[in-house]
Design a protein around this motif. Structure first.
Motif, short mmCIF file in Angstrom:
data_model
loop_
_atom_site.label_atom_id
_atom_site.label_comp_id
_atom_site.label_asym_id
_atom_site.label_seq_id
_atom_site.Cartn_x
_atom_site.Cartn_y
_atom_site.Cartn_z
N HIS A 39 117.28 -35.66 -63.73
CA HIS A 39 117.27 -34.50 -62.84
C HIS A 39 115.94 -34.46 -62.10
CE1 HIS A 39 114.47 -32.05 -65.23
NE2 HIS A 39 115.07 -32.56 -66.30
N ASP A 41 113.97 -31.62 -61.59
CA ASP A 41 113.09 -30.52 -62.00
C ASP A 41 111.90 -31.08 -62.77
OD1 ASP A 41 112.26 -27.94 -62.19
OD2 ASP A 41 113.89 -27.25 -63.48
N THR A 42 110.85 -30.26 -62.92
CA THR A 42 109.69 -30.65 -63.72
C THR A 42 109.91 -30.22 -65.17
OG1 THR A 42 108.53 -28.55 -63.35
CG2 THR A 42 108.21 -30.31 -61.71
N PRO A 43 109.05 -30.64 -66.09
CA PRO A 43 109.23 -30.27 -67.50
C PRO A 43 109.13 -28.77 -67.76
CG PRO A 43 107.82 -32.19 -67.34
CD PRO A 43 108.01 -31.69 -65.94
N HIS A 48 115.16 -28.47 -66.85
CA HIS A 48 114.72 -29.42 -67.87
C HIS A 48 114.95 -28.86 -69.27
CE1 HIS A 48 112.63 -32.82 -69.55
NE2 HIS A 48 111.84 -32.00 -70.23
N GLU A 52 117.25 -30.57 -72.14
CA GLU A 52 116.79 -30.88 -73.50
C GLU A 52 117.70 -30.26 -74.55
OE1 GLU A 52 112.62 -29.69 -73.53
OE2 GLU A 52 112.09 -31.82 -73.47
N VAL A 70 116.44 -37.73 -71.67
CA VAL A 70 116.30 -36.88 -70.49
C VAL A 70 115.14 -37.36 -69.64
CG1 VAL A 70 115.87 -34.55 -69.65
CG2 VAL A 70 117.27 -34.90 -71.71
N HIS A 72 113.00 -36.40 -66.24
CA HIS A 72 112.73 -35.29 -65.33
C HIS A 72 112.03 -35.78 -64.07
CE1 HIS A 72 108.44 -35.43 -66.37
NE2 HIS A 72 108.82 -35.57 -67.64
#
Length: 333
Positions: A39, A41-43, A48, A52, A70, A72
Motif C-alpha cells: 500500500h 500509506d506510511t507506517p 498501515h 498489520e 506488509v 508500506h
C-alpha cells in the motif's frame, strides 16, 4: 514400532499438543506460505495499521499456514502499479481509493461524484449494503481482483500553497490528482488545471512548485505530511474516499472455502479498525497539523457544492442512468 506402540505414541503426541495450547497450523516441517500486501500509506497511517491487523489475523485464522508481509509507502509500487500487479497475480493484496479501480470497472468513477454522501455512517451503509456497489465489485473477478472488504480513508479535502477560501481561488492554478475522470472533472469545475502525479511523488511536486497543492483525506494528508509543503488545509470534504481492499483472484481461487472465509473475516476486522481510527482521529489530526503550522480553513461548503454540481451533468452524458442509480442507493434512508 508395533501397532500398539504407534497408537500409544500418537495418543501421547496429541495430548501434548492439547496441553500446550491447541493444534499448530502447518504440518510438521512445513513452512507458512508467504503472501505480500503493498500500500502507499506510511507506517503511521490508518491504512498501515489495518494492513498489520489483517496480516496478524490471517496468520491466526489459518493457524500459521499463511503469513502476510506488509509493504508500506509504495515499496512495491504506487497505487495503479499495485492494482495491476494484484490483477496479474504478481502481488497478493492492496488497498486503494475506489476511483483507482475505475480503469478496470469504469462505473466506479461515479463513487467520486462530489458530495455523494455526507457522513461516515452514510458512506459505510452505501459500501456495505448498496446493490449498486455490489454489482460493481462483482465485476472485479473477471479483471483479476477479488473484493474482500472496504477500508476507510475519509473525505477528501485540499492542501494548498496559496490561500483558498472560495472556488474562484482555484482559477488558473495547478492541482495534483490521481488518475480518475470524476476527480479531474471536479477540479475543472472550480477552475483548477488537474495534473496526474503518483501519490509517492506529490510531496516533492508541491515543494518544487510544479503544482499548488493536492487533495486527499485528512488521515492521508497527515500521514504523508502534505501540510508541510502546502500549509492551507481547506476542508471542502468534496468526495468520500474509502479504500476497497482486494486480493488477487488467482490466489482466491486456490484457497479452500475455509481459507476464503478466514481471509474475508480478517479483511473485515481490518476494515472495522480502519473505520474507527479514521473517523475518530480527524479532529486530532487537524489539531496536530495546526500545531505544526498549518492553517485550517472551513469554507462555505454551499459555494463548492454549487460550483461542482456541473460534474453530475457531465457524468450523466457518459454514464447515463448509472448516475441516477448510484444516487438512489447512496442516499437511501
Amino acid at each position: 514400532m508395533n501397532t500398539f506402540s504407534r497408537l500409544l505414541f500418537s495418543g501421547l503426541t496429541l495430548g501434548a499438543v492439547l496441553v500446550l495450547g491447541g493444534p499448530v497450523a502447518a504440518q510438521p516441517g512445513s513452512e507458512p506460505r508467504i503472501l505480500k500486501l503493498n500500500h502507499t500509506d506510511t507506517p503511521s497511517g490508518a491504512r498501515h495499521l489495518a494492513a498489520e491487523l489483517f496480516a496478524k489475523r490471517v496468520e491466526e485464522f489459518t493457524r500459521g499456514k499463511y503469513r502476510v508481509l506488509v509493504f508500506h509507502s509504495g515499496q512495491l509500487g504506487n497505487d495503479p502499479q499495485s492494482i495491476k500487479a494484484v490483477a496479474e497475480g504478481k502481488l497478493d493484496f492492496t488497498a486503494s481509493a475506489t476511483g483507482s479501480f475505475a480503469g478496470l470497472v469504469p462505473e466506479l468513477n461515479l463513487t467520486a461524484l462530489p458530495y455523494l454522501v455526507d457522513s461516515y455512517e452514510q458512506g459505510w451503509r452505501f459500501y456495505d449494503e448498496s446493490p449498486w456497489m455490489r454489482r460493481q465489485f462483482d465485476k472485479l473477478p473477471a479483471k483479476g481482483l477479488h473484493h474482500l472488504a472496504t477500508w476507510e480513508a475519509g473525505f477528501r479535502s485540499f492542501t494548498t500553497r496559496s490561500p483558498m477560501i472560495q472556488p474562484a481561488d482555484a482559477v488558473g492554478k495547478k492541482m495534483r490528482i490521481f488518475p480518475n475522470d470524476m476527480i479531474k472533472w471536479i477540479m475543472e469545475s472550480i477552475g483548477y488545471e488537474p495534473v496526474v502525479i503518483p501519490v509517492t511523488e506529490v510531496y516533492a511536486a508541491i515543494q518544487q512548485g510544479r503544482v499548488d497543492g493536492q487533495e486527499n483525506p485528512i488521515d492521508t494528508i497527515r500521514a504523508l505530511r502534505f501540510n508541510e509543503v502546502a500549509p492551507n488545509i481547506v476542508l471542502t470534504q468534496h468526495v468520500y474516499s474509502p479504500l476497497p481492499f482486494v486480493a488477487s483472484e488467482a490466489l482466491w481461487l486456490r484457497l479452500s472455502a475455509a481459507e476464503q472465509e478466514s481471509f474475508q473475516r480478517a479483511g473485515k476486522e481490518a476494515a472495522a479498525l480502519s473505520r474507527r481510527l479514521v473517523r475518530d482521529a480527524d479532529e486530532k489530526n487537524l489539531e496536530a497539523m495546526r500545531a505544526a503550522g498549518a492553517k485550517i480553513v472551513r469554507p462555505d461548503i454551499a459555494a463548492f457544492r454549487k460550483a461542482m454540481s456541473s460534474v453530475y451533468e457531465r457524468a450523466a452524458k457518459v454514464y447515463g442512468g448509472e448516475v441516477k442509480a448510484i444516487l438512489v442507493d447512496a442516499r437511501a434512508p
